[in-house]
Design a protein around this motif. Structure first.
Motif, PDB file in Angstrom:
ATOM      1  N   ALA A  40      19.884  -5.261  -9.173  1.00 58.34           N
ATOM      2  CA  ALA A  40      21.212  -4.664  -9.178  1.00 58.34           C
ATOM      3  C   ALA A  40      21.552  -4.216 -10.595  1.00 58.34           C
ATOM      4  O   ALA A  40      20.984  -4.734 -11.569  1.00 58.34           O
ATOM      5  CB  ALA A  40      22.238  -5.673  -8.679  1.00 58.34           C
ATOM      6  N   PRO A  41      22.477  -3.283 -10.746  1.00 58.20           N
ATOM      7  CA  PRO A  41      22.846  -2.807 -12.079  1.00 58.20           C
ATOM      8  C   PRO A  41      23.289  -3.952 -12.973  1.00 58.20           C
ATOM      9  O   PRO A  41      24.123  -4.773 -12.588  1.00 58.20           O
ATOM     10  CB  PRO A  41      24.002  -1.851 -11.793  1.00 58.20           C
ATOM     11  CG  PRO A  41      23.785  -1.387 -10.401  1.00 58.20           C
ATOM     12  CD  PRO A  41      23.190  -2.556  -9.680  1.00 58.20           C
ATOM     13  N   GLY A  42      22.708  -4.029 -14.155  1.00 53.86           N
ATOM     14  CA  GLY A  42      23.091  -5.048 -15.113  1.00 53.86           C
ATOM     15  C   GLY A  42      22.553  -6.433 -14.835  1.00 53.86           C
ATOM     16  O   GLY A  42      22.912  -7.391 -15.540  1.00 53.86           O
ATOM     17  N   LYS A  43      21.710  -6.539 -13.824  1.00 55.16           N
ATOM     18  CA  LYS A  43      21.162  -7.855 -13.477  1.00 55.16           C
ATOM     19  C   LYS A  43      19.646  -7.831 -13.538  1.00 55.16           C
ATOM     20  O   LYS A  43      19.022  -6.774 -13.519  1.00 55.16           O
ATOM     21  CB  LYS A  43      21.627  -8.272 -12.079  1.00 55.16           C
ATOM     22  CG  LYS A  43      23.126  -8.484 -11.972  1.00 55.16           C
ATOM     23  CD  LYS A  43      23.487  -9.069 -10.630  1.00 55.16           C
ATOM     24  CE  LYS A  43      24.970  -9.366 -10.534  1.00 55.16           C
ATOM     25  NZ  LYS A  43      25.330  -9.970  -9.220  1.00 55.16           N
ATOM     26  N   GLU A  44      19.059  -9.018 -13.589  1.00 51.00           N
ATOM     27  CA  GLU A  44      17.613  -9.125 -13.593  1.00 51.00           C
ATOM     28  C   GLU A  44      17.061  -8.907 -12.185  1.00 51.00           C
ATOM     29  O   GLU A  44      17.749  -9.125 -11.189  1.00 51.00           O
ATOM     30  CB  GLU A  44      17.190 -10.506 -14.102  1.00 51.00           C
ATOM     31  CG  GLU A  44      17.529 -10.747 -15.562  1.00 51.00           C
ATOM     32  CD  GLU A  44      16.965 -12.062 -16.068  1.00 51.00           C
ATOM     33  OE1 GLU A  44      17.021 -12.291 -17.284  1.00 51.00           O
ATOM     34  OE2 GLU A  44      16.475 -12.853 -15.241  1.00 51.00           O
ATOM     35  N   ARG A  45      15.823  -8.488 -12.147  1.00 54.18           N
ATOM     36  CA  ARG A  45      15.155  -8.331 -10.854  1.00 54.18           C
ATOM     37  C   ARG A  45      15.008  -9.705 -10.225  1.00 54.18           C
ATOM     38  O   ARG A  45      14.662 -10.684 -10.893  1.00 54.18           O
ATOM     39  CB  ARG A  45      13.786  -7.681 -11.046  1.00 54.18           C
ATOM     40  CG  ARG A  45      13.152  -7.169  -9.773  1.00 54.18           C
ATOM     41  CD  ARG A  45      11.908  -6.343 -10.067  1.00 54.18           C
ATOM     42  NE  ARG A  45      12.210  -5.147 -10.856  1.00 54.18           N
ATOM     43  CZ  ARG A  45      11.328  -4.194 -11.094  1.00 54.18           C
ATOM     44  NH1 ARG A  45      10.098  -4.281 -10.596  1.00 54.18           N
ATOM     45  NH2 ARG A  45      11.660  -3.161 -11.851  1.00 54.18           N
ATOM     46  N   ASP A  90      24.403  -6.697  -1.731  1.00 47.80           N
ATOM     47  CA  ASP A  90      23.007  -6.321  -1.478  1.00 47.80           C
ATOM     48  C   ASP A  90      22.661  -4.999  -2.161  1.00 47.80           C
ATOM     49  O   ASP A  90      21.500  -4.578  -2.133  1.00 47.80           O
ATOM     50  CB  ASP A  90      22.754  -6.184   0.022  1.00 47.80           C
ATOM     51  CG  ASP A  90      22.887  -7.504   0.766  1.00 47.80           C
ATOM     52  OD1 ASP A  90      23.477  -7.496   1.870  1.00 47.80           O
ATOM     53  OD2 ASP A  90      22.431  -8.533   0.237  1.00 47.80           O
ATOM     54  N   THR A  91      23.637  -4.362  -2.747  1.00 45.92           N
ATOM     55  CA  THR A  91      23.395  -3.102  -3.449  1.00 45.92           C
ATOM     56  C   THR A  91      22.437  -3.322  -4.614  1.00 45.92           C
ATOM     57  O   THR A  91      22.683  -4.162  -5.478  1.00 45.92           O
ATOM     58  CB  THR A  91      24.714  -2.517  -3.975  1.00 45.92           C
ATOM     59  OG1 THR A  91      25.544  -2.152  -2.857  1.00 45.92           O
ATOM     60  CG2 THR A  91      24.472  -1.292  -4.835  1.00 45.92           C
ATOM     61  N   ALA A  92      21.342  -2.592  -4.597  1.00 47.27           N
ATOM     62  CA  ALA A  92      20.314  -2.755  -5.624  1.00 47.27           C
ATOM     63  C   ALA A  92      19.204  -1.746  -5.377  1.00 47.27           C
ATOM     64  O   ALA A  92      19.155  -1.100  -4.327  1.00 47.27           O
ATOM     65  CB  ALA A  92      19.736  -4.169  -5.583  1.00 47.27           C
ATOM     66  N   VAL A  93      18.320  -1.659  -6.334  1.00 52.09           N
ATOM     67  CA  VAL A  93      17.044  -0.973  -6.117  1.00 52.09           C
ATOM     68  C   VAL A  93      16.077  -2.017  -5.571  1.00 52.09           C
ATOM     69  O   VAL A  93      15.936  -3.095  -6.153  1.00 52.09           O
ATOM     70  CB  VAL A  93      16.498  -0.350  -7.405  1.00 52.09           C
ATOM     71  CG1 VAL A  93      15.145   0.296  -7.145  1.00 52.09           C
ATOM     72  CG2 VAL A  93      17.480   0.675  -7.961  1.00 52.09           C
ATOM     73  N   GLN A 119      16.642   2.956  -3.567  1.00 55.26           N
ATOM     74  CA  GLN A 119      18.027   2.536  -3.785  1.00 55.26           C
ATOM     75  C   GLN A 119      18.707   2.210  -2.466  1.00 55.26           C
ATOM     76  O   GLN A 119      18.674   2.999  -1.520  1.00 55.26           O
ATOM     77  CB  GLN A 119      18.809   3.634  -4.506  1.00 55.26           C
ATOM     78  CG  GLN A 119      20.284   3.327  -4.699  1.00 55.26           C
ATOM     79  CD  GLN A 119      20.531   2.263  -5.739  1.00 55.26           C
ATOM     80  OE1 GLN A 119      19.981   2.309  -6.834  1.00 55.26           O
ATOM     81  NE2 GLN A 119      21.384   1.288  -5.403  1.00 55.26           N
ATOM     82  N   VAL A 120      19.356   1.060  -2.435  1.00 57.49           N
ATOM     83  CA  VAL A 120      20.205   0.682  -1.309  1.00 57.49           C
ATOM     84  C   VAL A 120      21.613   0.471  -1.848  1.00 57.49           C
ATOM     85  O   VAL A 120      21.814  -0.334  -2.760  1.00 57.49           O
ATOM     86  CB  VAL A 120      19.710  -0.600  -0.619  1.00 57.49           C
ATOM     87  CG1 VAL A 120      20.717  -1.054   0.438  1.00 57.49           C
ATOM     88  CG2 VAL A 120      18.342  -0.371   0.009  1.00 57.49           C
ATOM     89  N   THR A 121      22.558   1.214  -1.321  1.00 58.01           N
ATOM     90  CA  THR A 121      23.943   1.086  -1.737  1.00 58.01           C
ATOM     91  C   THR A 121      24.787   0.742  -0.524  1.00 58.01           C
ATOM     92  O   THR A 121      24.772   1.478   0.476  1.00 58.01           O
ATOM     93  CB  THR A 121      24.459   2.382  -2.379  1.00 58.01           C
ATOM     94  OG1 THR A 121      23.633   2.723  -3.494  1.00 58.01           O
ATOM     95  CG2 THR A 121      25.895   2.206  -2.859  1.00 58.01           C
ATOM     96  N   VAL A 122      25.484  -0.370  -0.603  1.00 56.03           N
ATOM     97  CA  VAL A 122      26.337  -0.815   0.490  1.00 56.03           C
ATOM     98  C   VAL A 122      27.782  -0.689   0.028  1.00 56.03           C
ATOM     99  O   VAL A 122      28.227  -1.408  -0.867  1.00 56.03           O
ATOM    100  CB  VAL A 122      26.027  -2.264   0.899  1.00 56.03           C
ATOM    101  CG1 VAL A 122      26.873  -2.651   2.112  1.00 56.03           C
ATOM    102  CG2 VAL A 122      24.545  -2.431   1.187  1.00 56.03           C
ATOM    103  N   SER A 123      28.487   0.247   0.636  1.00 52.44           N
ATOM    104  CA  SER A 123      29.841   0.525   0.193  1.00 52.44           C
ATOM    105  C   SER A 123      30.637   1.162   1.326  1.00 52.44           C
ATOM    106  O   SER A 123      30.093   1.946   2.099  1.00 52.44           O
ATOM    107  CB  SER A 123      29.827   1.458  -1.015  1.00 52.44           C
ATOM    108  OG  SER A 123      31.141   1.836  -1.389  1.00 52.44           O
TER     109      SER A 123
END
Length: 124
Positions: A40-45, A90-93, A119-123
């Motif tokens: 996720a943006p700004g987070k570790e894999r 769950d939004t993340a690559v 990319q998976v974006t849940v919004s």
């Protein structure tokens, strides 16, 4: 040349389902354990799910247990991740990865090959 190509990502609303696929080539897919990771943006894999070479043993992160299901088709050299009841978190690559052994599937460092991610974006 080893290739792992993820597909199936997209923009979806919370609560729906999505299935990711990973097409493998250039190595003996049926001999490798496989895993799904996400970043996720700004987070570790982080580890999401893993499966041993024949699909018998499955592993899941606590955050997705009961909602996600991993599977593989060794005849088609394909790995799948069925994601249900998707949440915004769950939004993340999402990345698929291959590992020669089935030991330590949750450890990102032990994987031999990686895909480029989808990319998976849940919004809403």
């Amino acid at each position: 040349e080893v290739q792992l190509v993820e597909s199936g990502g997209g923009l979806v609303q919370p609560g729906v389902s999505l299935r990711l696929s990973c097409a493998a080539s250039g190595f003996t897919f049926s001999s490798y354990a496989m895993g799904w990771f996400r970043q996720a943006p700004g987070k570790e894999r982080e580890f999401v799910s893993g499966v041993n070479w024949n699909g018998v043993l499955e592993y899941y992160a606590d955050s997705v247990k009961g909602r996600f299901s991993i599977s593989r088709d060794n005849a088609k050299n394909r790995l799948y991740l069925q994601m249900s009841i998707l949440k915004s978190e769950d939004t993340a690559v999402y990345y698929c990865a291959a590992k020669e052994t089935s030991v330590g599937l949750t450890d990102m460092a032990g994987y031999d090959f990686w895909g480029q991610g989808t990319q998976v974006t849940v919004s809403s």
